[in-house]
Design an enzyme around this catalytic site. Structure first.
Site, PDB file in Angstrom:
ATOM      1  N   PHE A 124      -3.816   3.761  14.752  1.00 35.86           N
ATOM      2  CA  PHE A 124      -3.934   4.791  13.724  1.00 35.86           C
ATOM      3  C   PHE A 124      -4.977   4.315  12.723  1.00 35.86           C
ATOM      4  O   PHE A 124      -5.035   3.117  12.438  1.00 35.86           O
ATOM      5  CB  PHE A 124      -2.603   4.983  12.990  1.00 35.86           C
ATOM      6  N   LYS A 146       7.677 -17.617 -10.640  1.00 33.65           N
ATOM      7  CA  LYS A 146       6.992 -16.479 -11.249  1.00 33.65           C
ATOM      8  C   LYS A 146       5.798 -16.963 -12.079  1.00 33.65           C
ATOM      9  O   LYS A 146       5.951 -17.891 -12.884  1.00 33.65           O
ATOM     10  CB  LYS A 146       7.980 -15.716 -12.152  1.00 33.65           C
ATOM     11  N   LYS A 175     -13.875   2.044  15.163  1.00 34.11           N
ATOM     12  CA  LYS A 175     -12.651   1.238  15.171  1.00 34.11           C
ATOM     13  C   LYS A 175     -12.027   1.197  16.569  1.00 34.11           C
ATOM     14  O   LYS A 175     -11.522   0.182  17.022  1.00 34.11           O
ATOM     15  CB  LYS A 175     -11.654   1.849  14.176  1.00 34.11           C
ATOM     16  N   LYS A 234     -11.565  -2.346  18.454  1.00 36.29           N
ATOM     17  CA  LYS A 234     -10.234  -2.868  18.809  1.00 36.29           C
ATOM     18  C   LYS A 234      -9.969  -2.762  20.305  1.00 36.29           C
ATOM     19  O   LYS A 234      -8.906  -3.174  20.778  1.00 36.29           O
ATOM     20  CB  LYS A 234      -9.155  -2.118  18.022  1.00 36.29           C
ATOM     21  N   ASN A 289       0.837  -1.196   0.000  1.00 39.58           N
ATOM     22  CA  ASN A 289       0.000   0.000   0.000  1.00 39.58           C
ATOM     23  C   ASN A 289       0.873   1.246   0.000  1.00 39.58           C
ATOM     24  O   ASN A 289       2.104   1.149  -0.020  1.00 39.58           O
ATOM     25  CB  ASN A 289      -0.965  -0.029   1.193  1.00 39.58           C
ATOM     26  N   ASP A 346      -4.610  -6.176   5.224  1.00 40.33           N
ATOM     27  CA  ASP A 346      -5.651  -6.958   5.895  1.00 40.33           C
ATOM     28  C   ASP A 346      -5.667  -8.409   5.423  1.00 40.33           C
ATOM     29  O   ASP A 346      -6.052  -9.301   6.157  1.00 40.33           O
ATOM     30  CB  ASP A 346      -7.019  -6.324   5.657  1.00 40.33           C
ATOM     31  N   ASP A 352      -4.790  -9.446  13.212  1.00 44.42           N
ATOM     32  CA  ASP A 352      -4.907  -8.034  13.590  1.00 44.42           C
ATOM     33  C   ASP A 352      -3.972  -7.813  14.778  1.00 44.42           C
ATOM     34  O   ASP A 352      -4.282  -8.195  15.915  1.00 44.42           O
ATOM     35  CB  ASP A 352      -6.358  -7.693  13.949  1.00 44.42           C
ATOM     36  N   ILE A 353      -2.819  -7.237  14.500  1.00 41.87           N
ATOM     37  CA  ILE A 353      -1.756  -7.133  15.513  1.00 41.87           C
ATOM     38  C   ILE A 353      -2.201  -6.267  16.693  1.00 41.87           C
ATOM     39  O   ILE A 353      -2.060  -6.634  17.854  1.00 41.87           O
ATOM     40  CB  ILE A 353      -0.468  -6.556  14.877  1.00 41.87           C
TER      41      ILE A 353
HETATM   42  N1  CTP Z   1      -3.686  -2.979  12.429  1.00 38.62           N
HETATM   43  C1  CTP Z   1      -2.931  -4.039  12.889  1.00 38.62           C
HETATM   44  N2  CTP Z   1      -3.006  -5.246  12.253  1.00 38.62           N
HETATM   45  C2  CTP Z   1      -3.809  -5.407  11.179  1.00 38.62           C
HETATM   46  C3  CTP Z   1      -4.581  -4.332  10.691  1.00 38.62           C
HETATM   47  C4  CTP Z   1      -4.479  -3.121  11.339  1.00 38.62           C
HETATM   48  O1  CTP Z   1      -2.203  -3.885  13.868  1.00 38.62           O
HETATM   49  N3  CTP Z   1      -3.851  -6.582  10.593  1.00 38.62           N
HETATM   50  C5  CTP Z   1      -3.610  -1.692  13.130  1.00 38.62           C
HETATM   51  C6  CTP Z   1      -3.010  -0.565  12.333  1.00 38.62           C
HETATM   52  O2  CTP Z   1      -1.612  -0.487  12.544  1.00 38.62           O
HETATM   53  C7  CTP Z   1      -3.745   0.636  12.852  1.00 38.62           C
HETATM   54  C8  CTP Z   1      -5.094   0.121  13.220  1.00 38.62           C
HETATM   55  O3  CTP Z   1      -4.933  -1.280  13.388  1.00 38.62           O
HETATM   56  O4  CTP Z   1      -3.168   1.138  14.020  1.00 38.62           O
HETATM   57  C9  CTP Z   1      -6.180   0.398  12.260  1.00 38.62           C
HETATM   58  O5  CTP Z   1      -5.843  -0.100  10.989  1.00 38.62           O
HETATM   59  P1  CTP Z   1      -6.893  -0.102   9.803  1.00 38.62           P
HETATM   60  O6  CTP Z   1      -6.313  -0.813   8.639  1.00 38.62           O
HETATM   61  O7  CTP Z   1      -7.385   1.286   9.608  1.00 38.62           O
HETATM   62  O8  CTP Z   1      -8.044  -0.926  10.496  1.00 38.62           O
HETATM   63  P2  CTP Z   1      -8.765  -2.229  10.106  1.00 38.62           P
HETATM   64  O9  CTP Z   1      -9.111  -2.903  11.373  1.00 38.62           O
HETATM   65  O10 CTP Z   1      -7.954  -3.010   9.141  1.00 38.62           O
HETATM   66  O11 CTP Z   1     -10.104  -1.674   9.440  1.00 38.62           O
HETATM   67  P3  CTP Z   1     -10.455  -1.360   7.902  1.00 38.62           P
HETATM   68  O12 CTP Z   1      -9.267  -1.726   7.075  1.00 38.62           O
HETATM   69  O13 CTP Z   1     -11.642  -2.173   7.653  1.00 38.62           O
HETATM   70  O14 CTP Z   1     -10.763   0.121   7.861  1.00 38.62           O
END
Ligand code: CTP
Length: 396
Positions: A326, A292, A340, A344, A213, A282, A309-310
């Site tokens: 964030f 390849k 969110k 979380k 990304n 995600d 989701d860490i």
């Molecule tokens: N985060 C994480 N591990 C993941 C996804 C997200 O630790 N697999 C953490 C990011 O570092 C950030 C927060 O969760 O601090 C929110 O990330 P975001 O991608 O906005 O949230 P999602 O839960 O993935 O929601 P969505 O993508 O549906 O908006």
């Protein structure tokens, strides 16, 4: 550019070591950051670099002898520390550290240090041979100076001018600048351990291609730098970015979300704060190819599986650190961010509009907590990071 040293008056003292050659560059870096520098040299330092060089770079007369009158008065050299914001000795030899530790004042620079008002911070950048650094006498002197509130910058380990390898090299000019800037920041995270994730993750499709990304890592790196400046012991788990590690921060490089999760979980014990700035993918590709993928006339069918989701995992630990998330959203920031934060189960979530922030030096943040939200108006990411760090410290 943020100039923390703007208008600061700094007395830069040089003592006799080969590292004097780095002090000219350090001086320039401080001047570029807006500082006004008055140089004081010991007689030994003048054998390594000329006063003329430092006078030219600082645009101020250089003081060496205590027997010369400065600005018409034999005592006026004391004035220079009366109005100073800091005194920095770089390089600081073993001999000079010993003098400082014992209150010896037998030349102009040591007299100035002893006579400095107690509110003027003293910082030293030791530079010496490894055996001198390891010597019991030096160990005692450095410990004494730290106990007296003197800031000790470095030294670093590496090749030494004398041909030996080990601790005792003076820090590089940019590292000294970072340490000097940090000395002017409030130490709100002193003795706190802070773990930060930053950057994107990269999820492979085959050995050549992958999914990632637009995160540049700038915000996370700024937060890491600000947390270190505030006195924190900072570890940074970083996805692939083109940024140098901030000085003082322990950086751990990872590629995929899974690797990021593994590294975070291995470091999480005893952390006081966890700040998840990384844009973690995600999903990862479930059917990665070991070779390849070739064009065959039809598009490859990728299958995805969800990544861990860490942040949620850390927040659900038995004794979680203070967790900060964030959220980069593309719309409905307030709605999505509050949702969110509660999903979380974290006390603080920092929201921004992703497409306006990715790769840029500036950002605008909104902090969401249980009580509502606070806006940190558009500014340089480092300025915002410092402000965020002070907010976080307020919750601890
Ligand atoms: N985060 C994480 N591990 C993941 C996804 C997200 O630790 N697999 C953490 C990011 O570092 C950030 C927060 O969760 O601090 C929110 O990330 P975001 O991608 O906005 O949230 P999602 O839960 O993935 O929601 P969505 O993508 O549906 O908006």
């Amino acid at each position: 550019m943020v100039m923390v040293l703007s208008g600061k008056k700094i007395v830069l003292g040089l003592t006799g070591g080969i590292a004097c050659y780095k002090s000219a560059e350090f001086l320039r870096a401080m001047v570029r950051d807006g500082a006004q520098i008055n140089v004081v040299m010991t007689d030994s330092a003048t054998h390594f670099i000329t006063p003329l060089t430092l006078q030219t770079l600082s645009e101020n007369p250089v003081m060496v002898s205590q027997w010369e009158s400065h600005a018409g008065s034999p005592l006026s050299h004391i004035d220079v520390t009366r109005t100073a914001d800091a005194i920095i000795i770089a390089p600081c030899t073993a001999n000079f550290a010993a003098k400082l530790a014992h209150g010896i004042a037998d030349d102009l620079l040591s007299s100035l240090c002893l006579a400095r008002p107690s509110h003027v911070p003293l910082l030293i950048a030791p530079a010496m041979n490894v055996e001198m650094w390891m010597n019991q006498a030096t160990r005692r002197n450095i410990a004494q100076l730290k106990a007296d509130g003197v800031g000790v910058m470095g030294p670093a380990a590496g090749f030494q001018a004398c041909g030996e390898v080990g601790m005792g090299r003076m820090l590089e000019p940019q590292e000294l600048l970072a340490e000097t800037i940090a000395a002017f920041q409030p130490a709100v995270l002193k003795n706190k351990r802070v773990l930060i994730t930053a950057g994107p993750t990269f999820e492979p499709i085959d050995p050549i291609r992958g999914i990632t990304n637009r995160s540049s890592g700038k915000m996370g790196y700024a937060v890491a730098r600000a947390a270190w400046e505030a006195g924190g012991e900072v570890s940074l788990v970083s996805g692939p970015v083109a940024l140098p590690a901030p000085h003082g921060v322990a950086r751990h490089d990872v590629t995929t979300a899974w690797e990021m999760r593994e590294k975070v979980m291995s470091l999480i014990a005893d952390q006081d704060v966890f700040i998840a700035v990384a844009a973690v993918a995600d999903w990862r590709v479930a059917n990665t190819s070991t070779q390849k993928i070739k064009k065959t006339g039809s598009a490859p069918q990728l299958q995805f599986e969800e990544n861990p989701d860490i942040l949620a995992e850390v927040a659900s630990l038995k004794k979680p650190p203070f967790c900060v998330g964030f959220a980069a959203e593309s719309e409905k920031l307030i709605e999505h961010a509050q949702e969110k934060r509660s999903r979380k189960n974290i006390p603080l979530l920092v929201g921004n509009i992703g497409e306006e922030a990715f790769g840029k030096d500036e950002n605008e943040l909104i902090l969401f907590d249980a009580k509502g939200h606070t806006v940190l108006p558009r500014a340089d990411k480092l300025v915002l990071a410092r402000s965020l760090v002070r907010h976080i410290a307020g919750y601890l």
